[in-house]
Design a protein around this motif. Structure first.
Motif, PDB file in Angstrom:
ATOM      1  N   LEU A   1       0.814  -1.206   0.000  1.00  0.00           N
ATOM      2  CA  LEU A   1       0.000   0.000   0.000  1.00  0.00           C
ATOM      3  C   LEU A   1       0.856   1.267   0.000  1.00  0.00           C
ATOM      4  O   LEU A   1       1.907   1.332   0.640  1.00  0.00           O
ATOM      5  N   SER A   2       0.367   2.263  -0.703  1.00  0.00           N
ATOM      6  CA  SER A   2       1.004   3.579  -0.701  1.00  0.00           C
ATOM      7  C   SER A   2       0.688   4.305   0.603  1.00  0.00           C
ATOM      8  O   SER A   2      -0.105   3.835   1.427  1.00  0.00           O
ATOM      9  N   THR A   3       1.296   5.468   0.780  1.00  0.00           N
ATOM     10  CA  THR A   3       0.841   6.371   1.834  1.00  0.00           C
ATOM     11  C   THR A   3      -0.628   6.697   1.578  1.00  0.00           C
ATOM     12  O   THR A   3      -0.996   7.068   0.464  1.00  0.00           O
ATOM     13  N   PRO A   4      -1.504   6.541   2.581  1.00  0.00           N
ATOM     14  CA  PRO A   4      -2.917   6.853   2.365  1.00  0.00           C
ATOM     15  C   PRO A   4      -3.175   8.351   2.426  1.00  0.00           C
ATOM     16  O   PRO A   4      -2.289   9.140   2.790  1.00  0.00           O
ATOM     17  N   VAL A   5      -4.409   8.745   2.064  1.00  0.00           N
ATOM     18  CA  VAL A   5      -4.793  10.148   2.142  1.00  0.00           C
ATOM     19  C   VAL A   5      -6.274  10.225   2.493  1.00  0.00           C
ATOM     20  O   VAL A   5      -7.071   9.376   2.081  1.00  0.00           O
ATOM     21  N   MET A   6      -6.650  11.221   3.288  1.00  0.00           N
ATOM     22  CA  MET A   6      -8.055  11.456   3.600  1.00  0.00           C
ATOM     23  C   MET A   6      -8.729  12.111   2.405  1.00  0.00           C
ATOM     24  O   MET A   6      -8.224  13.106   1.856  1.00  0.00           O
ATOM     25  N   TRP A   7      -9.888  11.568   1.999  1.00  0.00           N
ATOM     26  CA  TRP A   7     -10.622  12.061   0.844  1.00  0.00           C
ATOM     27  C   TRP A   7     -12.074  12.271   1.272  1.00  0.00           C
ATOM     28  O   TRP A   7     -12.902  11.396   1.138  1.00  0.00           O
TER      29      TRP A   7
END
Length: 380
Positions: A315-321
């Motif tokens: 997994l990549s670095t996640p982000v809040m969307w």
């Protein structure tokens, strides 16, 4: 006075490690890589659509895009730097530097900075080369352009400041007694109001950007282990900001959230991971080394949910969307989860894995792939 820095690089669990003045070869344990979890079957409750799409040459995993105001910029491996309007994808400027790039682009919306594989800092003004300066060592953290200055962080975590107009070297900083080992990947180099935030091993240091003097120095995690490799605990970029707080990963050790006004740790939770985390005023989300995603409350670090269905998918670095969290895997799939309970609501197949962490602009997700695709996505 500038000096030549001797360094060597080795692989550790898929990550590069830099050593000053020494040579070391590290081998990951195990003879074969574990099989990634199969794609889950689920009933989508949302759909990912493309708002706009543009391209550059192929882009490596470390050449992450940058977003400032309404401008998103990206560089390719071969030195093509492009800036687009983040809402429409209209090209604002493009430059061909003719040099391989080691660190992704940094910009203030007008000026942009990159570092070449030849250890040269190049600064552009609206796509035109403004100045260039040789550097005393390798750089993998994207430069920061802010306050009429260009800041760079080298592999040994030395931080240097240059005048953005004429390239004059202004100051340098490196924490005394710093670690001899450092990750050869993106570190922490960010701005908070009138303070420059830099990672120095497992410590977050706040600097006066005009002079390079220390405003605060906080220990984010205490390294453990019997040797230098086991005690390696660099702060992993990017820093996840949420108003006056920030959350950060300490490599193979923990996730912590800090109160930046006080320069103090608010809470810390053990999690052995290698990627950055996502955060907003409600939640913090991060994946451990086996790609198990965990979500904690921003207020006190209480665990809200944990899912393991993406195990070993890279997994990549996640982000809040918005009310969701998004992360892509090494097979090129973008996964969108509900922030409330971690259930998957949508999935989108990209043309390649991501180059760096995804970004959010208003209601759009901005992602760059390693094939050079730059996309703006919307969740419907």
């Amino acid at each position: 006075m500038m000096h030549k820095q001797r360094a060597s690089w080795a692989r550790f669990g898929g990550w590069a490690v830099s050593l000053a003045g020494a040579t070391l070869v590290l081998t990951a344990c195990g003879s074969s890589k574990p099989e990634p979890a199969k794609l889950e079957s689920f009933q989508p409750s949302a759909r990912v659509s493309v708002v706009w799409q543009q391209r550059v040459d192929s882009t490596s995993a470390d050449l992450t895009p940058v977003l400032i105001d309404n401008t998103v910029a990206l560089t390719s491996d071969r030195g093509e730097v492009v800036a687009w309007d983040a809402m429409t994808g209209a090209e604002r400027w493009r430059a061909a530097l003719g040099a391989s790039i080691s660190a992704g682009v940094g910009t203030d919306g007008r000026r942009a900075a990159v570092v070449s594989e030849a250890n040269e800092l190049l600064v552009l003004d609206q796509g035109k080369l403004l100045w260039r300066q040789p550097l005393p060592g390798r750089v993998t953290t994207p430069p920061l352009v802010a306050g009429e200055r260009v800041f760079i962080m080298m592999l040994d975590r030395q931080v240097r400041a240059y005048d953005a107009v004429d390239g004059r070297w202004l100051w340098q900083y490196q924490r005394p007694g710093g670690d001899t080992l450092a990750l050869a990947t993106r570190g922490i180099l960010a701005a908070f109001r009138d303070t420059l935030l830099v990672g120095q091993g497992s410590r977050l240091v706040g600097l006066d950007p005009t002079r390079g003097t220390v405003r605060f120095d906080v220990n984010v995690g205490t390294p453990r282990g019997t040797n230098e490799v086991e005690r390696l605990a660099d702060l992993v970029g990017p820093l996840a900001r949420a108003d006056d707080e920030a959350c950060v990963r300490t490599f193979q050790l923990s996730v912590a959230c800090l109160e930046l006004n006080r320069g103090s740790v608010r809470w810390s939770r053990p999690q052995s991971g290698i990627r950055g985390v996502a955060a907003d005023e409600r939640m913090v989300v991060g994946a451990d080394g086996a790609d198990r995603l965990s979500a904690w409350t921003m207020e006190n670090g209480q665990l809200q949910w944990r899912v393991d269905r993406f195990a070993r998918r890279g997994l990549s670095t996640p982000v809040m969307w918005g009310s969701h969290v998004a992360a892509a895997d090494d097979q090129g799939y973008l996964h969108v989860l509900s922030l409330e309970d971690g259930r998957t609501v949508a999935r989108y197949e990209l043309d390649a894995p991501l180059a760096g962490a995804p970004l959010v602009h208003r209601d759009m997700l901005l992602v760059a792939t390693r094939k050079g695709s730059m996309l703006a996505l919307r969740l419907n």
